[in-house]
Enzyme design. Sequence first.
Site, PDB file in Angstrom:
ATOM      1  NE  ARG A 160      67.904  22.661 -78.811  1.00  0.00           N
ATOM      2  CZ  ARG A 160      69.973  22.731 -79.028  1.00  0.00           C
ATOM      3  NH1 ARG A 160      70.236  21.372 -79.210  1.00  0.00           N
ATOM      4  NH2 ARG A 160      70.631  23.432 -78.069  1.00  0.00           N
TER       5      ARG A 160
ATOM      6  CG  HIS B 228      71.309  28.773 -78.712  1.00  0.00           C
ATOM      7  ND1 HIS B 228      70.466  28.211 -77.695  1.00  0.00           N
ATOM      8  CD2 HIS B 228      72.279  28.033 -78.773  1.00  0.00           C
ATOM      9  CE1 HIS B 228      71.204  27.139 -77.128  1.00  0.00           C
ATOM     10  NE2 HIS B 228      72.405  27.479 -77.857  1.00  0.00           N
TER      11      HIS B 228
ATOM     12  CD  GLN C  19      75.916  28.372 -76.481  1.00  0.00           C
ATOM     13  OE1 GLN C  19      75.094  26.968 -76.248  1.00  0.00           O
ATOM     14  NE2 GLN C  19      77.051  28.598 -74.955  1.00  0.00           N
TER      15      GLN C  19
ATOM     16  CG  ASP D  84      77.561  27.715 -84.378  1.00  0.00           C
ATOM     17  OD1 ASP D  84      77.785  25.783 -83.713  1.00  0.00           O
ATOM     18  OD2 ASP D  84      76.408  28.149 -84.617  1.00  0.00           O
TER      19      ASP D  84
ATOM     20  CB  CYS E 164      77.585  27.183 -78.562  1.00  0.00           C
ATOM     21  SG  CYS E 164      77.373  26.560 -80.146  1.00  0.00           S
TER      22      CYS E 164
ATOM     23  NE  ARG F 150      73.290  26.422 -73.120  1.00  0.00           N
ATOM     24  CZ  ARG F 150      72.549  26.064 -73.433  1.00  0.00           C
ATOM     25  NH1 ARG F 150      72.692  24.874 -74.381  1.00  0.00           N
ATOM     26  NH2 ARG F 150      71.596  26.428 -73.617  1.00  0.00           N
TER      27      ARG F 150
END
Length: 342
Positions: free
Chosen positions: A116, A143, A146, A240, A282, A328
């Site tokens: 990441r 992502h 996700q 987001d 998310c 997730r």
Amino acid sequence: MSTGPLPLHDVDLRGRDVLKEADFSREELQYLIDLAASLKLRKRTRTEEQLLRGRNIALIFEKSSTRTRCAFEVGAYDQGANVTYLDPSSSQLGHKESAADTARVICRMYDGIQFRGSAQATVETLADYSNVPVYNGLTDDWHPTQMLADFLTMTEHLQRPADDISYAYLGDARSNMGNSLLVMGAIMGSDVRIAAPKALWPSEDVQAIAHARAAESGAQITLTEDPYEAVTGTDFVHTDVWVSMGEPVDIWDERISLLRPYQVNADVIGSTGKPSTKFMHCLPSFHDMNTVVGQQIAGRTGMVDGLEVTDSLFESDVNITWEQAENRLHTVKAVMVATLAD
Ligand code: CP
Ligand code: NVA
């Protein structure tokens, strides 16, 4: 759903990197979502079989994380694998050692690498220089893990396939979540609406990828500056944070003035015209003043009922983000099992 045989390698993804959604076919992504649903059921019924015993996975984090790190760690442990967490300051990567050299060392010791960080180029370089699967746990651009969780959440919530769901994304659409929700929906054949001021739309390149994939899948793609047009008739409304990790804090005021009309609140959800519409994010989210940033922004702007989403909406039963967050785990586990199991 029964706990019959795990659909292991029905689509063979052994050894594959997971760097961005566009690297995959619709069938491959659907396979990962289905595998995650099977793994979720097995965990719930305590019938999970460990397929990754003896595997070691390196988790390199240049940026902070709760969900992604926990999903990789718990997913690996559930499957009998071991992990090493390398935080932003404790490895040599970026400070004293290049991504290429780091990859060539780590792949001698580990069976998989999660990264990441900021630059998509870094995770691509790690993949180029290692001979084990590399997983993108978020970059500024994409992502992908996700997305698997978001599509598992939406399809299991409605019990309908991805090409029979509609969703809107409101907010900063030229960042990882906006890009990924646009392109993933395009690949999967969904009805995707992106609402943002033009300055925050996905780049022309990302739009071109989405249109090309939509032409193959039959997806409907809408980009608009009108949040109410975007949400009309949608099954889900996503948002987001308005300022992502790595962006300068002094951009907050400009971002707030651009994105305030795109806040997800009761009015926006009411405008879908569907009482069943659910809210997704998310996470983490600035929906109240119980964070340092939330407090600072509220003090400066008077936005005391949340930023990208109001606290009242977030705390209502419209919110399915906790299921989304749990997913997730199951989807990251599916990625590891699909790419690493024999
Ligand atoms: N959604 C997500 O990636 O969360 P983390 O930043 O906590 O990993
Ligand atoms: N766009 C957000 C996503 C966090 C999971 C960020 O990059 O900070």
